[in-house]
Design an enzyme around this catalytic site. Structure first.
Site, short mmCIF file in Angstrom:
data_model
loop_
_atom_site.label_atom_id
_atom_site.label_comp_id
_atom_site.label_asym_id
_atom_site.label_seq_id
_atom_site.Cartn_x
_atom_site.Cartn_y
_atom_site.Cartn_z
N GLU A 1 36.73 47.06 69.04
CA GLU A 1 38.03 46.89 70.27
C GLU A 1 38.46 46.18 70.74
O GLU A 1 38.83 45.08 70.51
CB GLU A 1 36.93 46.64 71.90
CG GLU A 1 37.37 46.72 73.07
CD GLU A 1 36.12 46.67 74.23
OE1 GLU A 1 35.06 46.70 73.96
OE2 GLU A 1 36.29 45.57 75.18
N TRP B 1 41.34 50.30 72.76
CA TRP B 1 40.27 50.80 74.48
C TRP B 1 41.68 50.65 75.19
O TRP B 1 42.08 50.44 75.61
CB TRP B 1 39.61 49.17 74.23
CG TRP B 1 38.99 49.31 76.17
CD1 TRP B 1 39.26 49.47 76.78
CD2 TRP B 1 37.45 49.57 75.89
NE1 TRP B 1 38.22 49.56 78.21
CE2 TRP B 1 37.06 49.61 77.99
CE3 TRP B 1 36.45 50.37 75.13
CZ2 TRP B 1 36.28 49.92 78.04
CZ3 TRP B 1 35.18 50.67 75.38
CH2 TRP B 1 34.96 50.99 77.42
N GLU C 1 29.69 43.36 73.02
CA GLU C 1 30.16 41.57 73.67
C GLU C 1 29.04 40.90 74.26
O GLU C 1 28.75 41.34 75.55
CB GLU C 1 31.16 42.27 74.18
CG GLU C 1 32.92 42.89 73.91
CD GLU C 1 33.50 42.41 74.80
OE1 GLU C 1 33.42 42.43 76.36
OE2 GLU C 1 34.21 43.05 73.99
N ALA D 1 43.27 40.24 78.85
CA ALA D 1 41.85 40.32 78.04
C ALA D 1 41.02 40.46 79.38
O ALA D 1 39.75 41.54 79.81
CB ALA D 1 40.85 38.67 78.08
N THR D 2 41.75 41.14 80.21
CA THR D 2 41.15 41.85 81.36
C THR D 2 41.37 43.15 81.62
O THR D 2 40.88 44.02 82.75
CB THR D 2 41.60 41.40 83.16
OG1 THR D 2 42.85 41.66 82.96
CG2 THR D 2 42.11 39.82 83.27
N LYS E 1 40.95 54.83 84.48
CA LYS E 1 41.05 54.07 86.10
C LYS E 1 42.74 52.84 85.64
O LYS E 1 43.59 53.21 85.36
CB LYS E 1 40.44 52.60 85.20
CG LYS E 1 39.67 51.66 86.23
CD LYS E 1 39.30 50.98 86.09
CE LYS E 1 38.45 49.63 86.93
NZ LYS E 1 38.05 48.09 86.29
#
Length: 334
Positions: free
Chosen positions: A257, A291, A170, A263-264, A296
């Site tokens: 992706e 993705w 990116e 988008a965060t 996490k």
């Protein structure tokens, strides 16, 4: 996880948009129960024919799968058993090994560990007759280091048709001219050792400025495609319209992706927008990898921390986004 930019009131991340002169299929198609599960398709040597990804006979084909999270933060999933599980239980025919480049303990600081993790995924995918994207997962240019890395990968895997090279995950603030020059240099080095495997090229603004690429594509190279990224709760009609125009102009696209939230990488899943994007990709046979395989505490990470490092994930170990992706993969076999 994701960087993002606010321009004129719009949150911009990693993709582009496109218009849709052809009707979009029913966006609710992925809410139905998965159909019968069959053998995951392996198409042999891939090539780009008339702007489409095809098998060696020129028949359009489609790859669908998942991206592992950054190797430096989630190395525990970079193993043979996890790759096998994604094929056999999730029906992925492509995985993406996202090699972190510049964070702490990533490739620039610890190249031996990075290459060990990437090779573990690549070797497992080859053994399983899956495709595998070797992803230089960075937002900044490191041309000398990238050249050395991709030379090593091409020397090692240039005779394996399973392998796909993603040169620059990116680009953020680089211009297309800068990214193009960088990509042409890396492509030239790869082709010295690998004459025909697929190469994926990113674009500015987190691989969303695909319209700039369409105006000035790389010439005199075969079997290259251009990366498009989207996060469905942020990127909607405007980016799909941009991508559609590039697609209609004949630019070969590959979504390496994508995800259903903001988008965060966080926030609620926008099911309607995700289904519209998924239907668009399916109707145009644009390959995609979602993705990400990580644990996490964010929406886009597909697994809970209790999930095993080596697959065998139960329903209670898979987060809602993981279930959405698994359902899409199990339903959409060619």
């Amino acid at each position: 996880m994701k960087k993002f930019l606010i321009i004129a009131g719009l949150i911009v991340s990693s993709c582009s948009e496109a218009s849709t002169p052809d009707p979009i299929p029913n966006p609710d198609v992925t809410t139905q129960d998965p159909g019968p599960v069959g053998e995951v398709n392996y198409f042999g040597q891939l090539k780009v024919t008339d702007g489409k990804l095809t098998n060696s006979e020129g028949t359009a084909v489609m790859l669908r799968g998942v991206s592992f999270g950054w190797h430096n933060w989630w190395p525990r999933f970079y193993n043979t058993s996890a790759v096998k599980w994604l094929k056999n239980d999730w029906n992925a025919n492509v995985v993406r090994a996202a090699m972190g480049v510049d964070p702490a303990d990533a490739y620039l600081e610890n190249p031996e560990f990075a290459i060990e993790k990437i090779k573990a995924v690549v070797d497992a995918a080859i053994a399983e007759n899956m495709y595998v994207i070797i992803d230089w997962h960075s937002h900044d240019l490191y041309p000398a280091q990238a050249k050395d890395f991709f030379i090593e990968m091409a020397k090692t895997y240039g005779d394996k048709p399973h392998v796909i090279y993603e040169l620059f995950n990116e680009p953020d603030y680089e211009t297309w001219e800068e990214v193009k020059v960088y990509s042409e240099e890396i492509i030239s080095e790869i082709r010295k050792h690998d004459p025909d495997n697929l190469i994926l090229v990113g674009s500015p603004t987190w691989s969303q400025d695909i319209h700039l690429v369409a105006q000035n594509p790389i010439l005199d190279q075969e079997n290259i495609m251009y990366v498009l990224h989207f996060y469905a709760a942020t990127h909607k009609d405007y980016l799909r319209e941009r991508a559609e125009k590039a697609y209609q102009a004949g630019l070969p696209l590959f979504v390496t992706e994508c995800a259903g939230m903001e988008a965060t990488g966080d926030g609620p899943i926008d099911t309607s927008s995700w289904n519209t994007w998924l239907s668009w990709m399916e109707s145009r046979k644009i390959s995609w990898a979602a993705w990400s395989i990580a644990d996490k505490n964010e929406t886009c990470s597909m697994l809970f921390p209790a999930a095993s490092s080596e697959g065998n994930w139960t329903g209670s170990q898979i987060k809602p986004w993981g279930e959405v992706v698994k359902k899409a993969l199990k339903k959409n076999l060619d």
